[in-house]
Design an enzyme around this catalytic site. Structure first.
Site, PDB file in Angstrom:
ATOM      1  N   ASP A 125      -3.527   3.365  -0.453  1.00 40.61           N
ATOM      2  CA  ASP A 125      -4.110   2.132  -0.968  1.00 40.61           C
ATOM      3  C   ASP A 125      -3.319   1.457  -2.142  1.00 40.61           C
ATOM      4  O   ASP A 125      -3.844   0.861  -2.897  1.00 40.61           O
ATOM      5  CB  ASP A 125      -5.628   2.266  -1.263  1.00 40.61           C
ATOM      6  CG  ASP A 125      -6.310   2.770  -0.123  1.00 40.61           C
ATOM      7  OD1 ASP A 125      -6.228   2.432   0.876  1.00 40.61           O
ATOM      8  OD2 ASP A 125      -6.951   3.715  -0.508  1.00 40.61           O
ATOM      9  N   HIS A 142      -3.998  -1.518   6.323  1.00 39.26           N
ATOM     10  CA  HIS A 142      -2.827  -2.506   5.583  1.00 39.26           C
ATOM     11  C   HIS A 142      -3.236  -3.949   5.746  1.00 39.26           C
ATOM     12  O   HIS A 142      -3.250  -4.659   6.795  1.00 39.26           O
ATOM     13  CB  HIS A 142      -1.475  -2.159   6.413  1.00 39.26           C
ATOM     14  CG  HIS A 142      -1.190  -0.554   6.069  1.00 39.26           C
ATOM     15  ND1 HIS A 142      -0.056  -0.026   6.323  1.00 39.26           N
ATOM     16  CD2 HIS A 142      -1.644   0.396   5.271  1.00 39.26           C
ATOM     17  CE1 HIS A 142       0.260   1.129   5.974  1.00 39.26           C
ATOM     18  NE2 HIS A 142      -0.813   1.139   5.223  1.00 39.26           N
TER      19      HIS A 142
HETATM   20  P1  IMP Z   1      -8.332  11.627   7.086  1.00 36.85           P
HETATM   21  O1  IMP Z   1      -6.848  11.318   7.167  1.00 36.85           O
HETATM   22  O2  IMP Z   1      -9.258  10.900   7.607  1.00 36.85           O
HETATM   23  O3  IMP Z   1      -8.410  13.313   7.813  1.00 36.85           O
HETATM   24  O4  IMP Z   1      -8.850  12.214   5.599  1.00 36.85           O
HETATM   25  C1  IMP Z   1      -8.097  12.843   4.760  1.00 36.85           C
HETATM   26  C2  IMP Z   1      -8.033  12.361   3.197  1.00 36.85           C
HETATM   27  O5  IMP Z   1      -7.068  11.546   3.151  1.00 36.85           O
HETATM   28  C3  IMP Z   1      -9.455  11.701   2.765  1.00 36.85           C
HETATM   29  O6  IMP Z   1      -9.623  12.052   1.389  1.00 36.85           O
HETATM   30  C4  IMP Z   1      -9.221  10.329   3.067  1.00 36.85           C
HETATM   31  O7  IMP Z   1     -10.243   9.421   2.077  1.00 36.85           O
HETATM   32  C5  IMP Z   1      -7.772  10.417   2.687  1.00 36.85           C
HETATM   33  N1  IMP Z   1      -7.173   9.027   3.271  1.00 36.85           N
HETATM   34  C6  IMP Z   1      -6.910   8.982   4.625  1.00 36.85           C
HETATM   35  N2  IMP Z   1      -6.432   7.779   4.925  1.00 36.85           N
HETATM   36  C7  IMP Z   1      -6.300   7.162   3.820  1.00 36.85           C
HETATM   37  C8  IMP Z   1      -5.800   5.870   3.550  1.00 36.85           C
HETATM   38  O8  IMP Z   1      -5.074   5.037   4.306  1.00 36.85           O
HETATM   39  N3  IMP Z   1      -5.832   5.530   2.025  1.00 36.85           N
HETATM   40  C9  IMP Z   1      -6.498   6.245   1.172  1.00 36.85           C
HETATM   41  N4  IMP Z   1      -7.073   7.581   1.448  1.00 36.85           N
HETATM   42  C10 IMP Z   1      -6.811   7.996   2.854  1.00 36.85           C
HETATM   43 MG    MG Z   2      -5.542   1.516   2.879  1.00 36.10          MG
END
Ligand code: IMP
Ligand code: MG
Length: 474
Positions: free
Chosen positions: A33, A69
């Site tokens: 982010d 995004h």
């Molecule tokens: P997953 O990718 O859904 O398996 O999540 C695993 C970890 O990555 C969690 O802590 C999510 O919050 C974080 N996460 C996954 N994608 C994003 C993103 O695009 N931005 C911020 N955190 C992310």
């Molecule tokens: Mg994001």
């Protein structure tokens, strides 16, 4: 004689300008982010502005629709917001878009995003999807949600199915390739995979008749995406050889990398720039890699944020900055700048330059900066795997800058745009040297510590609201 050389210089200049080929990759330096979408979009727009009859391709290389995004574009009707999850942001600039083989590809989300871009911007770019990329199905989401609901040790995932998807990829026989997805083999392959996964799926409560439902659910997307299956490594190398512009868009961020992030609270993909090049078959040596860093790190989901600000700074910055996940709507935790983390990420990605984002959100705050950790009473200048015992060390100096008098709650960019547009445009026009002195000193100190130059400082959410630093040529 003078006339001749002036003309000659002019021609050389034109020729050089014509020959400029944008070859850039973007990675997040914190926990996601950071604003990668905004920067990639601006660079795509720049590549189009060269007006050189070259194509512009924007590639997603890992992750899935756990990413979000956002792009804000100025129009006659004010700011228009466009968010992509499964597709690259290039949809907003009519760029060609490509999906690399290491992506967790959700074809339904992708098709919907393309449709939205067609309606909003008349999108008409070329779509290239690696024949190898795996398909993210509904059952991956169900398994993700089931795991998060049942396991004692939670990750706080986005529940988009990312973990179960990459497990299927690594398991080989349970990966539905895009090539199979758009072929007549689809139904047989799907039933085969569901059969292999039957025990797992039963435990997660997936019921009888699910295969027919899935087949129906994917009918439209399969139809729409037929004809887009590519041997992507060859196509991208053609883009490269023919002088077209190539922009690689990372998702998530370095500290969410499955090997190099803060395990186990990470995502399941390989995020570092090096992995992007190896999966796409493009040469790292020909590209510039840019790190995108939010001035203050945020984290969503489980896992330690070492510089977590449990005070007014954390709360107000979260509120004013609208720090809520684009994919999940969850609140993000906010921390003070942590340069040790950024330095490591810059090293891991061999970053050539850094974009600092959201310098506007922290105006008028006293900003502490951490440049080291204490662990068990010992000073540590390296980032350990286990962050649970880490105490950040803050520099004595704090930073504070004032950019403009205006609304301080800027969580809704569309609402505050009319009031702030002029200030922001002026800073962009005037350039780095006209930024407040403390922000410039912050940047110099940051770059000295991190060992890498900042090339741009974002002072607003909209396309173009980024101040170029002295060392950025274009
Ligand atoms: P997953 O990718 O859904 O398996 O999540 C695993 C970890 O990555 C969690 O802590 C999510 O919050 C974080 N996460 C996954 N994608 C994003 C993103 O695009 N931005 C911020 N955190 C992310
Ligand atoms: Mg994001």
């Amino acid at each position: 004689m003078f006339k001749y050389s002036a003309k000659y210089c002019f021609l050389v200049l034109i020729k050089n300008k014509m020959a400029e080929q944008i070859k850039e990759a973007f990675v997040g330096l914190q926990w996601g982010d950071e604003g990668k979408g905004k920067i990639v979009d601006e660079r795509l727009v720049y590549a189009h502005s060269l007006n050189d009859n070259k194509r512009v391709v924007n590639i997603r290389t890992q992750g899935g629709d756990n990413a979000g995004h956002s792009v804000f574009i100025r129009t006659d009707q004010g700011l228009v917001k466009f968010v992509t999850h499964a597709a690259p942001v290039g949809l907003a600039s009519n760029s060609d878009v490509a999906i690399g083989p290491s992506v967790a590809f959700n074809p339904i989300s992708f098709v919907n995003e393309v449709k939205e871009a067609e309606d909003k911007f008349g999108y008409s770019g070329r779509i290239l999807i690696s024949e190898r990329v795996g398909i993210l199905f509904d059952y991956h989401r169900q398994l993700d949600a089931w795991k998060e609901g049942h396991n004692e040790r939670k990750v706080g995932t986005t529940k988009k199915g990312i973990g179960p998807f990459y497990m299927d990829n690594a398991n080989r026989t349970t990966r539905m390739t895009f090539s199979d997805y758009v072929s007549d083999r689809f139904e047989d392959r799907l039933r085969q995979i569901l059969h292999e996964k039957r025990n797992e799926l039963k435990a997660a409560g997936v019921t009888h008749g699910y295969d027919a439902w899935l087949i129906e659910q994917h009918k439209e997307a399969r139809e729409k995406l037929k004809g887009h299956s590519e041997r992507l490594e060859y196509r991208l190398n053609e883009y490269l050889r023919h002088g077209h512009h190539i922009l690689i868009e990372g998702a998530q961020a370095t500290n969410l990398d499955v090997d190099m992030g803060s395990m186990p609270d990470v995502t399941s993909s390989h995020i570092l720039a090096g992995n992007a090049f190896s999966s796409l078959g493009l040469p790292r040596r020909e590209f510039n890699v840019y790190g995108v860093e939010k001035l203050y790190p945020t984290r969503v989901g489980e896992g330690v944020l070492p510089t977590l600000a449990r005070n007014g700074f954390g709360e107000e910055v979260a509120r004013n900055g609208g720090e809520v996940g684009a994919s999940t709507g969850r609140k993000r935790r906010v921390g003070y700048p942590d340069w040790l983390v950024v330095k490591r990420s810059a090293m891991l990605n061999e970053v050539d330059g850094i974009y600092i984002m959201r310098a506007d959100v922290v105006q008028d705050f006293d900003i502490l900066v951490s440049n080291g950790y204490i662990i068990d009473g010992q000073r540590l200048d390296e980032m350990p795997l286990d962050l649970s015992k880490v105490e950040p060390v803050y520099m004595n100096q704090t930073f504070r800058w004032h950019l403009w008098n205006g609304p301080s709650d800027i969580s809704d960019p569309i609402k505050v745009d009319p009031a702030l547009r002029e200030f922001r445009d002026n800073y962009v026009k005037q350039g780095f040297m006209e930024l407040p002195q403390d922000l410039r000193v912050y940047t110099y100190d940051h770059d000295r510590y991190v060992g890498c130059n900042t090339v741009g400082i974002s002072i607003g959410p909209a396309r173009g609201e980024t101040v170029k630093c002295l060392n950025q040529k274009n």
